[in-house]
Design a protein around this motif. Structure first.
Motif, PDB file in Angstrom:
ATOM      1  N   ASN A 141      27.658  53.068  37.938  1.00  0.00           N
ATOM      2  CA  ASN A 141      28.225  53.422  39.243  1.00  0.00           C
ATOM      3  C   ASN A 141      29.201  54.573  39.133  1.00  0.00           C
ATOM      4  OD1 ASN A 141      26.788  51.523  40.546  1.00  0.00           O
ATOM      5  ND2 ASN A 141      28.522  50.313  41.249  1.00  0.00           N
ATOM      6  N   ASN A 142      29.985  54.577  38.088  1.00  0.00           N
ATOM      7  CA  ASN A 142      30.980  55.634  37.986  1.00  0.00           C
ATOM      8  C   ASN A 142      30.343  56.965  37.586  1.00  0.00           C
ATOM      9  OD1 ASN A 142      33.829  56.449  38.054  1.00  0.00           O
ATOM     10  ND2 ASN A 142      33.498  56.860  35.892  1.00  0.00           N
ATOM     11  N   LEU A 183      33.950  43.705  46.518  1.00  0.00           N
ATOM     12  CA  LEU A 183      33.300  42.845  45.518  1.00  0.00           C
ATOM     13  C   LEU A 183      33.043  43.578  44.196  1.00  0.00           C
ATOM     14  CD1 LEU A 183      30.704  40.911  47.722  1.00  0.00           C
ATOM     15  CD2 LEU A 183      32.857  40.057  46.759  1.00  0.00           C
TER      16      LEU A 183
HETATM   17  C1  LIG Z   1      32.960  59.299  42.318  1.00  0.00           C
HETATM   18  C2  LIG Z   1      32.635  57.842  42.523  1.00  0.00           C
HETATM   19  C3  LIG Z   1      32.869  56.927  41.505  1.00  0.00           C
HETATM   20  C4  LIG Z   1      32.536  55.588  41.671  1.00  0.00           C
HETATM   21  N1  LIG Z   1      32.779  54.686  40.639  1.00  0.00           N
HETATM   22  C5  LIG Z   1      32.423  53.401  40.780  1.00  0.00           C
HETATM   23  C6  LIG Z   1      32.617  52.467  39.732  1.00  0.00           C
HETATM   24  O1  LIG Z   1      33.065  52.792  38.642  1.00  0.00           O
HETATM   25  N2  LIG Z   1      32.286  51.163  39.964  1.00  0.00           N
HETATM   26  C7  LIG Z   1      31.744  50.747  41.144  1.00  0.00           C
HETATM   27  O2  LIG Z   1      31.449  49.568  41.292  1.00  0.00           O
HETATM   28  N3  LIG Z   1      31.509  51.628  42.121  1.00  0.00           N
HETATM   29  C8  LIG Z   1      31.837  52.925  41.992  1.00  0.00           C
HETATM   30  N4  LIG Z   1      31.592  53.802  43.025  1.00  0.00           N
HETATM   31  C9  LIG Z   1      30.829  53.339  44.207  1.00  0.00           C
HETATM   32  C10 LIG Z   1      31.673  52.809  45.379  1.00  0.00           C
HETATM   33  O3  LIG Z   1      32.656  53.716  45.708  1.00  0.00           O
HETATM   34  C11 LIG Z   1      32.291  51.454  45.062  1.00  0.00           C
HETATM   35  O4  LIG Z   1      31.314  50.564  44.601  1.00  0.00           O
HETATM   36  C12 LIG Z   1      32.928  50.838  46.309  1.00  0.00           C
HETATM   37  O5  LIG Z   1      33.851  51.707  46.883  1.00  0.00           O
HETATM   38  C13 LIG Z   1      33.611  49.546  45.908  1.00  0.00           C
HETATM   39  O6  LIG Z   1      34.225  48.941  47.001  1.00  0.00           O
HETATM   40  P1  LIG Z   1      33.543  47.706  47.722  1.00  0.00           P
HETATM   41  O7  LIG Z   1      33.196  46.665  46.733  1.00  0.00           O
HETATM   42  O8  LIG Z   1      34.431  47.313  48.821  1.00  0.00           O
HETATM   43  O9  LIG Z   1      32.219  48.360  48.230  1.00  0.00           O
HETATM   44  P2  LIG Z   1      31.279  47.988  49.497  1.00  0.00           P
HETATM   45  O10 LIG Z   1      31.270  49.176  50.377  1.00  0.00           O
HETATM   46  O11 LIG Z   1      31.697  46.718  50.079  1.00  0.00           O
HETATM   47  O12 LIG Z   1      29.847  47.862  48.884  1.00  0.00           O
HETATM   48  C14 LIG Z   1      29.325  46.621  48.393  1.00  0.00           C
HETATM   49  C15 LIG Z   1      28.906  46.813  46.959  1.00  0.00           C
HETATM   50  O13 LIG Z   1      27.828  47.736  46.878  1.00  0.00           O
HETATM   51  C16 LIG Z   1      27.943  48.532  45.714  1.00  0.00           C
HETATM   52  N5  LIG Z   1      28.127  49.931  46.095  1.00  0.00           N
HETATM   53  C17 LIG Z   1      28.711  50.415  47.209  1.00  0.00           C
HETATM   54  N6  LIG Z   1      28.665  51.765  47.229  1.00  0.00           N
HETATM   55  C18 LIG Z   1      28.054  52.131  46.105  1.00  0.00           C
HETATM   56  C19 LIG Z   1      27.694  53.389  45.549  1.00  0.00           C
HETATM   57  N7  LIG Z   1      27.973  54.560  46.148  1.00  0.00           N
HETATM   58  N8  LIG Z   1      27.069  53.405  44.351  1.00  0.00           N
HETATM   59  C20 LIG Z   1      26.772  52.262  43.715  1.00  0.00           C
HETATM   60  N9  LIG Z   1      27.078  51.045  44.196  1.00  0.00           N
HETATM   61  C21 LIG Z   1      27.713  50.981  45.372  1.00  0.00           C
HETATM   62  C22 LIG Z   1      29.161  48.026  44.965  1.00  0.00           C
HETATM   63  O14 LIG Z   1      28.765  47.086  44.008  1.00  0.00           O
HETATM   64  C23 LIG Z   1      29.977  47.369  46.063  1.00  0.00           C
HETATM   65  O15 LIG Z   1      30.811  46.359  45.589  1.00  0.00           O
HETATM   66  C24 LIG Z   1      31.932  55.160  42.883  1.00  0.00           C
HETATM   67  C25 LIG Z   1      31.711  56.085  43.900  1.00  0.00           C
HETATM   68  C26 LIG Z   1      32.050  57.407  43.728  1.00  0.00           C
HETATM   69  C27 LIG Z   1      31.790  58.378  44.838  1.00  0.00           C
END
Ligand SMILES: Cc1cc2nc3c(=O)[nH]c(=O)nc-3n(C[C@H](O)[C@H](O)[C@H](O)COP(=O)(O)OP(=O)(O)OC[C@H]3O[C@@H](n4cnc5c(N)ncnc54)[C@H](O)[C@@H]3O)c2cc1C
Length: 646
Positions: A496-497, A326
């Motif tokens: 987040n990044n 998402l």
């Molecule tokens: C070095 C690094 C850079 C990252 N850069 C970004 C980025 O630019 N944008 C981004 O959205 N996320 C970033 N993340 C956090 C995370 O990796 C991603 O949000 C996640 O992998 C997105 O996939 P998903 O939507 O399936 O996450 P899911 O695991 O399904 O999580 C649900 C939602 O929770 C939030 N979330 C999950 N993990 C994190 C986290 N560690 N920190 C903050 N929010 C989180 C996101 O909005 C995500 O969509 C980063 C993590 C790391 C380690």
């Protein structure tokens, strides 16, 4: 003939709030417009591709025209700030919003430039009509009186926390208020927690530890506000709308806009050896941008059971449903976190209208560990964004939130020599380019880097490993990694990044500083059969990891050859056609890690089966640098204590 009253126009400037539903500005516009004394008669929604973040030279009117803006490149590494994946997703999202607005009697004007410039030009155009005149109503060639241009009565936009975004807001405010027009900045409501409900009023009081923040808000399920209604009708667009200012022009079809956005971004993104799409590998993020697809995704996650299974699958690496995916929709505000929460509540309470949800396991049975874990992650997102608000420009500084000086942390730079004299910027650039193109020699890292380059997405698990590898193992300026991610991630989000890069690199808000991920041990734990690594690094596919030709059992020693191909015997390198490849023969670093020869079931996700120290880092680009190797050894010891699961 009586003259029609001049339109009173409200401009809604959209940024990362590309949605109709749960949009506080559109909700208020809809409410006010139903009142007889509404302060406006027309609404002009405007989206601007911001020139400092997205390269806009593809919109130039002619090949001879020159952009008044510098190229949209990152500060340290000089990468395109918005690479092809996000540019595409963003364009799709803008287009979907335009269609959504058209369905409720409105529309969307798309522009390029700096926000302040675009608004100034629009305001001047409307103002010039008043000055011409009486002349508000002209008589064009067909003899019919032209509609009056009208008067702009207000400009509304949503606030953001990034420093650059704050500057944009100040620019727009200055332009608008200097014209005596109302400017209104709205709270950004795409988060889980509403700003008005935070347990502190001064951002300085945001705890520096996420857990403390979270505990102050539990139970999380009770926290979010209700989403706002979707407007069923909005005031019409003004009868006359200024064109895009020269030297740019904005085409009118999605395909043409997409071409203009993607045109300047060369496919190799400056890499000598860009990754190529491996046969039969599928993207984990094949989705298109926009509110429509974002809502469909949430619905799919609930109906398929993926949301309920999230806690067990979230560390997956392959496929679309191991995590929610998402993030890209959330980052652009195509959907809001509280909408996701509200949909989960309907599922948990058994009050859904969607027939397909009622059949999903756990329907009507309250919060489950999957939905609770999604809330937990959504709050992480809030936290990272609040850190940007708290720390402002420190978000982008090498010394991080913790303000670690050179004496505490030494980095290798691409733009300057190191103070202790060991630095070699040209060499660091070469190493960094191998890292970018997925040719480090550490399979798990290379797979993630290639996946990122080709799809714009990579899992949270590999993001953590990649950030740790760059900043801890290679000791390279962590901002380069953050900039490269900013360029490539489909879901790039300021907080987040940059917040996560700081966290993993040891300069941010990680209470347990100094942790290092061992990417070999992590691969063993999370890519137990090597499928993920092989999927994105097809050169490694011929390596047979079966034990005694048994399909079920994986030989971990052979698997080590997938995760670090330099470890293969010379004859195996020959057999698998890996001999002579630079990343095989000269890995950037040899990660110390060994395994016992115990067989295990393929796909089983064991933990802590390896032990460190079996292979010391010899022959890497950091040879002869005892201080740094010492650090890695220490980190390795730390991993052993933590079970490596950091
Ligand atoms: C070095 C690094 C850079 C990252 N850069 C970004 C980025 O630019 N944008 C981004 O959205 N996320 C970033 N993340 C956090 C995370 O990796 C991603 O949000 C996640 O992998 C997105 O996939 P998903 O939507 O399936 O996450 P899911 O695991 O399904 O999580 C649900 C939602 O929770 C939030 N979330 C999950 N993990 C994190 C986290 N560690 N920190 C903050 N929010 C989180 C996101 O909005 C995500 O969509 C980063 C993590 C790391 C380690």
């Amino acid at each position: 003939m009586p003259q029609a009253p001049a339109p009173r126009i409200l401009i809604h400037l959209l940024r990362r709030d590309l949605r109709l539903a749960d949009n506080p500005i559109l909700s208020e516009v809809s409410r006010l417009s139903s009142q007889p004394q509404a302060p406006f008669t027309h609404l002009l929604p405007v989206y601007v591709f911001p020139a400092q973040q997205i390269e806009v030279s593809g919109f130039l009117q002619s090949p001879e025209a020159e952009s008044p803006y510098p190229e949209a490149r990152s500060q340290v590494g000089g990468f395109w700030r918005c690479g092809p994946h996000r540019a595409k997703f963003m364009t799709e999202s803008v287009w979907d919003l335009k269609q959504g607005l058209q369905r409720v009697n409105s529309g969307l004007e798309i522009r390029v430039g700096m926000l302040g410039d675009v608004i100034r030009q629009i305001l001047e155009w409307y103002k010039s009509a008043g000055e011409d005149g009486e002349g508000e109503v002209g008589v064009p060639g067909d003899g019919k009186p032209e509609e009056p241009k009208g008067e702009v009565t207000g400009v509304w936009m949503t606030s953001d926390d990034g420093t650059e975004e704050k500057r944009e807001e100040r620019d727009v405010r200055r332009v608008v208020e200097s014209g005596g027009i109302e400017f209104r900045l709205w709270k950004d409501e795409k988060y889980f927690m509403d700003d008005r409900d935070l347990p502190f009023s001064d951002i300085k009081d945001l705890p520096d530890v996420y857990t403390t923040f979270r505990k102050s808000l539990e139970p999380l399920r009770d926290r979010p506000r209700l989403p706002l209604c979707t407007p069923s009708s909005l005031p019409p667009l003004p009868p006359r709308i200024p064109p895009q200012d020269a030297p740019f022009s904005v085409p009118i079809t999605l395909d043409e806009i997409m071409d203009a956005v993607l045109k300047p971004l060369e496919p190799s993104l400056g890499l000598e050896t860009p990754p190529r799409w491996p046969p039969d590998t599928k993207s984990a993020h094949p989705f298109t941008g926009g509110e429509t697809s974002g809502k469909e995704r949430v619905s799919h996650l609930i109906a398929s059971g993926a949301m309920s299974n999230y806690k067990d699958t979230r560390n997956g690496l392959l496929g679309t449903d191991f995590s929610t995916k998402l993030s890209a929709w959330l980052a652009l505000g195509c959907i809001t976190a509280r909408q996701v929460h509200a949909q989960m509540v309907k599922f948990e309470d058994g009050t859904a209208e969607e027939e397909s949800w009622t059949k999903a396991e756990g329907y009507g049975k309250g919060e489950n560990k999957g939905t609770a874990a999604v809330r937990f992650e959504l709050l992480w997102r809030d936290y990272m964004r609040l850190c940007v608000r708290k720390f402002g420009p420190k978000t982008f500084h090498i010394s991080g939130f913790r303000e670690l000086g050179e004496d505490q942390k030494r980095w290798r730079y691409v733009d300057r020599g190191h103070t202790d004299g060991t630095g070699n910027p040209a060499k660091t650039r070469e190493v960094f380019d191998r890292f970018r193109s997925g040719r480090t020699g550490t399979g798990f890292i290379d797979a993630s880097q290639r996946e990122l380059f080709l799809t714009g997405y990579t899992s949270n698990r590999t993001r953590q490993n990649v950030a740790s590898y760059l900043s801890k193992h290679l000791g390279i300026d962590w901002r380069l990694g953050a900039e490269w991610y900013e360029s490539l991630l489909i879901d790039y989000d300021v907080g987040n990044n940059w917040g996560n890069w700081q966290y993993v690199s040891g300069v941010g808000n990680d209470p347990r500083q100094g942790r290092t991920f061992n990417p070999v041990k992590q691969a063993l734990d999370y890519d137990a059969g090597g499928e993920y690594t092989k999927a994105w690094v097809p050169e490694l596919r011929p390596i047979d990891v079966r034990r005694d030709n048994n399909d079920k059992l994986v030989d971990q020693e052979k698997l080590m050859g997938v995760f670090q191909a330099w470890r293969l015997s010379e004859s195996d390198k020959e057999r698998y056609q890996l001999k002579g490849l630079q990343w095989v023969e000269e890995p950037l670093i040899k990660i110390p890690f060994s395994v016992g020869r115990k067989p295990r079931d393929d796909g089983a996700r064991g933990r802590g089966r390896g032990y460190g120290g079996g292979h010391r880092g010899r022959g890497s680009w950091r040879d002869g640098n005892q201080r740094r190797m010492g650090e890695i050894d220490k980190a390795q010891a730390g991993n052993a204590m933590n079970g490596g699961d950091v």
